[in-house]
Motif scaffolding. Structure first.
Motif: not given
Length: 141
Positions: A21-30, A101-112
Motif C-alpha cells: 500500500f502507498g499513501r497518495r498525495r493530492s490527486s483528483s481521486i483518493g 519513484l513518484e514522490p510527488d504522487k505518493c508518500e511511500g510504499w509499505v507492506w501490510h
C-alpha cells in the motif's frame, strides 16, 4: 453532457501474507488515502500491461502472474465515476524492495497484513476489503 467514467487499474502485489500500500498525495481521486499501486488504463492497453507498467513506474518493482480479480463501479461525486479494475500479481524476484519513484504522487510504499490495514484507506478499496474480499489465492492466507 456527463463526463465519461475513468478506468483505473489497482494491483494487489502479494508477498508472504502481505500486500503493498502507498499513501497518495493530492490527486483528483483518493487524495491522502492509502491505496494500491496502479493508475489509469491507456488506450489500447490490456489490464495486465497497465498493471505491469504502473507498478514499475510507481515502485520500480517487476511483477509476474498478473491476473484479474474483480471490478467495482464507483460513482464518487457528480463529476467522478471510477471503474476500478483490481488485479493480483507477485514479485518477479521476491528480494525486490519497492522504491518511491513518484514522490510527488505518493508518500511511500509499505507492506501490510490485511488484518492490520492502514488508514485512512481509499473508500472503494476499504469497503471491498471490509466486506471480506481476499486477494490471496484460495490455498494461501
Amino acid at each position: 453532457m456527463s463526463p465519461a467514467p475513468e478506468i483505473g487499474i489497482a494491483v494487489f502485489i502479494l508477498k508472504d501474507d502481505k500486500t503493498l500500500f502507498g499513501r497518495r498525495r493530492s490527486s483528483s481521486i483518493g487524495a491522502y488515502t492509502y491505496a494500491l499501486p496502479g493508475g489509469h488504463l491507456e488506450f489500447g492497453e490490456s489490464f495486465e500491461e497497465c498493471a505491469a507498467r504502473e507498478v514499475k513506474e510507481e515502485t520500480g518493482l517487476d511483477i509476474k502472474n498478473i491476473e484479474l480479480l474483480t471490478t467495482t463501479n464507483n460513482v464518487l461525486s457528480d463529476k467522478v465515476h471510477l471503474v476500478a479494475v483490481f488485479m493480483r500479481a507477485f514479485l518477479s524476484d521476491p528480494e525486490q524492495t519497492p522504491q518511491n519513484l513518484e514522490p510527488d504522487k505518493c508518500e511511500g510504499w509499505v507492506w501490510h497484513d490485511l488484518k492490520n490495514l492502514p488508514e485512512p484507506m481509499f473508500g472503494p478499496l476499504r469497503e471491498m476489503l471490509r466486506g471480506g474480499f481476499n486477494p490471496f489465492p484460495n490455498d494461501s492466507k
